[in-house]
Write a protein that holds these residues in place. Structure first.
Motif, PDB file in Angstrom:
ATOM      1  N   ASN A  16       0.873  -1.181   0.000  1.00  0.00           N
ATOM      2  CA  ASN A  16       0.000   0.000   0.000  1.00  0.00           C
ATOM      3  C   ASN A  16       0.904   1.223   0.000  1.00  0.00           C
ATOM      4  OD1 ASN A  16      -1.808   2.061   0.380  1.00  0.00           O
ATOM      5  ND2 ASN A  16      -2.678   1.296   2.292  1.00  0.00           N
ATOM      6  N   LEU A  17       1.128   1.773  -1.161  1.00  0.00           N
ATOM      7  CA  LEU A  17       2.074   2.885  -1.321  1.00  0.00           C
ATOM      8  C   LEU A  17       1.746   4.044  -0.402  1.00  0.00           C
ATOM      9  CD1 LEU A  17       4.448   4.031  -3.120  1.00  0.00           C
ATOM     10  CD2 LEU A  17       2.652   5.124  -4.468  1.00  0.00           C
ATOM     11  N   VAL A  18       0.442   4.271  -0.124  1.00  0.00           N
ATOM     12  CA  VAL A  18       0.019   5.468   0.601  1.00  0.00           C
ATOM     13  C   VAL A  18      -0.412   5.167   2.033  1.00  0.00           C
ATOM     14  CG1 VAL A  18      -0.640   6.616  -1.535  1.00  0.00           C
ATOM     15  CG2 VAL A  18      -2.354   5.296  -0.275  1.00  0.00           C
ATOM     16  N   SER A  19      -0.012   4.011   2.558  1.00  0.00           N
ATOM     17  CA  SER A  19      -0.342   3.709   3.955  1.00  0.00           C
ATOM     18  C   SER A  19       0.210   4.796   4.873  1.00  0.00           C
ATOM     19  CB  SER A  19       0.226   2.343   4.345  1.00  0.00           C
ATOM     20  OG  SER A  19      -0.013   2.056   5.698  1.00  0.00           O
ATOM     21  N   ASN A  20       1.426   5.245   4.595  1.00  0.00           N
ATOM     22  CA  ASN A  20       2.003   6.418   5.264  1.00  0.00           C
ATOM     23  C   ASN A  20       2.023   7.539   4.225  1.00  0.00           C
ATOM     24  OD1 ASN A  20       3.766   8.427   6.236  1.00  0.00           O
ATOM     25  ND2 ASN A  20       4.918   6.949   7.445  1.00  0.00           N
ATOM     26  N   LEU A  21       0.979   8.359   4.218  1.00  0.00           N
ATOM     27  CA  LEU A  21       0.793   9.338   3.153  1.00  0.00           C
ATOM     28  C   LEU A  21       1.894  10.391   3.099  1.00  0.00           C
ATOM     29  CD1 LEU A  21      -1.061   9.703   0.815  1.00  0.00           C
ATOM     30  CD2 LEU A  21      -2.657  10.933   2.283  1.00  0.00           C
ATOM     31  N   PRO A  22       2.383  10.935   4.228  1.00  0.00           N
ATOM     32  CA  PRO A  22       3.484  11.900   4.129  1.00  0.00           C
ATOM     33  C   PRO A  22       4.727  11.313   3.464  1.00  0.00           C
ATOM     34  CG  PRO A  22       2.433  12.060   6.273  1.00  0.00           C
ATOM     35  CD  PRO A  22       1.852  10.849   5.610  1.00  0.00           C
ATOM     36  N   ALA A  23       5.054  10.043   3.776  1.00  0.00           N
ATOM     37  CA  ALA A  23       6.217   9.411   3.145  1.00  0.00           C
ATOM     38  C   ALA A  23       5.983   9.221   1.653  1.00  0.00           C
ATOM     39  CB  ALA A  23       6.509   8.075   3.822  1.00  0.00           C
ATOM     40  N   ALA A  24       4.764   8.833   1.280  1.00  0.00           N
ATOM     41  CA  ALA A  24       4.441   8.651  -0.137  1.00  0.00           C
ATOM     42  C   ALA A  24       4.547   9.968  -0.895  1.00  0.00           C
ATOM     43  CB  ALA A  24       3.033   8.067  -0.274  1.00  0.00           C
ATOM     44  N   LYS A  25       4.091  11.060  -0.283  1.00  0.00           N
ATOM     45  CA  LYS A  25       4.180  12.370  -0.937  1.00  0.00           C
ATOM     46  C   LYS A  25       5.640  12.772  -1.148  1.00  0.00           C
ATOM     47  CE  LYS A  25      -0.196  14.255   0.852  1.00  0.00           C
ATOM     48  NZ  LYS A  25      -0.790  15.288   1.740  1.00  0.00           N
TER      49      LYS A  25
END
Length: 457
Positions: A218-227
């Protein structure tokens, strides 16, 4: 006299094969990154050979000192067949992977050593111990490793994989869906590779025009890291796809960064349109902010195509539920979609609940000689197992029939560029061909004639 190098053979097992089967399922022929990780973790002076059971025969008589196999639940039966062939020849086998961690007692019966957990810290130790004649039965990783190792893709040379490059950024997922073996393995946690390592890998492996698949659970499980990753990708002018939970559809900054960084599409686990079903699977968050309909509108507005996945078989599901879901997927113009029954993977709350209720049809479906791919391995509440199986197959046939493909091709987001429209037609045709190819596939090689050889306890 110089000592010969230690010889490590890495094998990637297939899911299954009918007797005499010549052509393997094409949509399953992506680069096996776990095998490349094993190769990368081996010391430089180790002589490495790799065989992909999906693409080529395995030369069991070729001399080697140790065989390494990463085992998933679907490949367990075939992995034990392969291990038995090597062990009959006196070659020791080490096994790791998801299934080894979820079912360690079972897996350890078919190998000399088992790696439990992630292998970054333990595999070099395994090889060193075998080199010096002091192997242990169990190697257990403690905690989460730093993700600083880059896969050794040199082992893929000369092999015919799908033309998409696989790269990892994050591993694991922080959600707690009750059917998910990933959650069971990682304990609802996620770790990330340093972004500079990801960029270095992309610079080394990408080819002009090639799609990159970030294989994160899940690429966006940690949304700040994904951004942060997406910002770093913008100058590269990539085309990429990945897997994402629905929450990203309601973050305008994230959607804009996805578009600017070259995202062409994401796999989203919608799973069910039925609120009762989502409650059963601990996935009520899929209904947030207007649910799938609004999420899809937001994705389309940013030119992001969707691979939607749906699962059936929870107690609230009926034939009408399934029919409604198929119509939804067609009308919303999903790029591709999966329609599967729920599968009780070992170690998941779903499996435990069905086992305690006496609703499992097989004690270990992945090892049962009578089980076939797409069989429903439990007793559903609202229909027979056979009926649920038939509904799932019928859903795939409807969605990947030519009338549905051509209708979905007219959706603006699917035909927005010639490149993605061409991919749309090719991928949908491939899925259409694979419906019958994988339906009823035995787990393991049907032509295997020996007995599974168990290790001495």
């Amino acid at each position: 006299m110089s000592r010969r190098p230690f010889r490590l053979t890495i094998v990637h097992p297939c899911v299954g094969r009918r007797a005499g089967m010549k052509r393997y399922i094409r949509t399953w022929q992506m680069e096996p990154i776990p095998a490349a990780m094993v190769a990368a973790l081996a010391p430089d002076d180790v002589e490495k050979r790799f065989y992909d059971d999906r693409l080529e025969p395995i030369p069991f008589d070729a001399p080697t000192d140790l065989v390494a196999i990463s085992v998933e639940t679907y490949t367990a039966r075939r992995a034990y067949q392969i291990a038995s062939e090597y062990r009959r020849r006196g070659v020791p086998v080490v096994m790791g992977g998801f299934h080894a961690t979820l079912c360690p007692e079972e897996v350890s019966r078919y190998c000399e050593s088992i790696v439990i957990g992630e292998a970054e810290r333990t595999l070099p130790e395994v090889i060193d111990d075998y080199r010096h004649g002091r192997p242990r039965r169990t190697y257990r990783a403690e905690g989460r490793p730093a993700l600083t190792v880059t896969p050794d893709r040199s082992i893929f040379a000369g092999k015919r994989y799908l033309g998409i490059r696989l790269v990892e950024f994050a591993r694991g997922c922080r959600f707690k869906c009750d059917f998910c073996a990933i959650t069971a393995f990682f304990g609802a946690s996620q770790s990330h590779r340093p972004i500079d390592r990801v960029l270095e890998e992309l610079a080394r492996v990408r080819r002009r025009g090639q799609m990159v698949f970030f294989i994160d659970d899940n690429l966006v499980s940690n949304l700040p890291a994904a951004k942060e990753l997406m910002r770093a990708l913008i100058p590269l002018k990539l085309r990429w796809v990945s897997q994402a939970s629905i929450n990203v559809a309601f973050d305008e900054e994230a959607l804009e960064l996805m578009r600017r960084s070259g995202c062409q599409g994401v796999l989203v686990g919608f799973e069910s349109l039925n609120p009762a079903g989502l409650a059963e699977m601990n996935k009520r968050f899929n209904l947030m902010h207007g649910g799938p309909v609004q999420a899809l509108a937001n994705f389309r507005r940013h030119g992001i195509r969707i691979y939607g996945t749906f699962i059936f078989g929870y107690d609230a599901d009926t034939a009408q539920t399934i029919d409604t879901t198929i119509r939804f997927a067609q009308e919303e113009g999903l790029y591709i979609a999966a329609f599967n029954h729920i599968t009780p993977f070992p170690g998941t709350p779903l499996e435990q609940r069905l086992r305690e209720a006496g609703r499992l049809r097989f004690d270990t479906w992945w090892l049962d000689a009578g089980y076939r791919y797409n069989m429903v391995p439990f007793h559903p509440a609202s229909m027979s197992a056979e009926a649920l199986e038939a509904h799932c197959v019928r859903a795939r046939r409807r969605f990947y029939g030519w009338p549905s493909i051509l209708r979905r091709a007219t959706h603006r987001v699917n035909r927005a560029t010639p490149y993605m429209l061409a991919n749309f037609m090719a991928i949908n045709a491939m899925h259409q061909w694979d419906i019958e190819g994988r339906n009823g596939l035995p787990l393991g090689d049907e032509g295997f004639r020996g007995e599974l050889l168990e290790a001495a306890s």
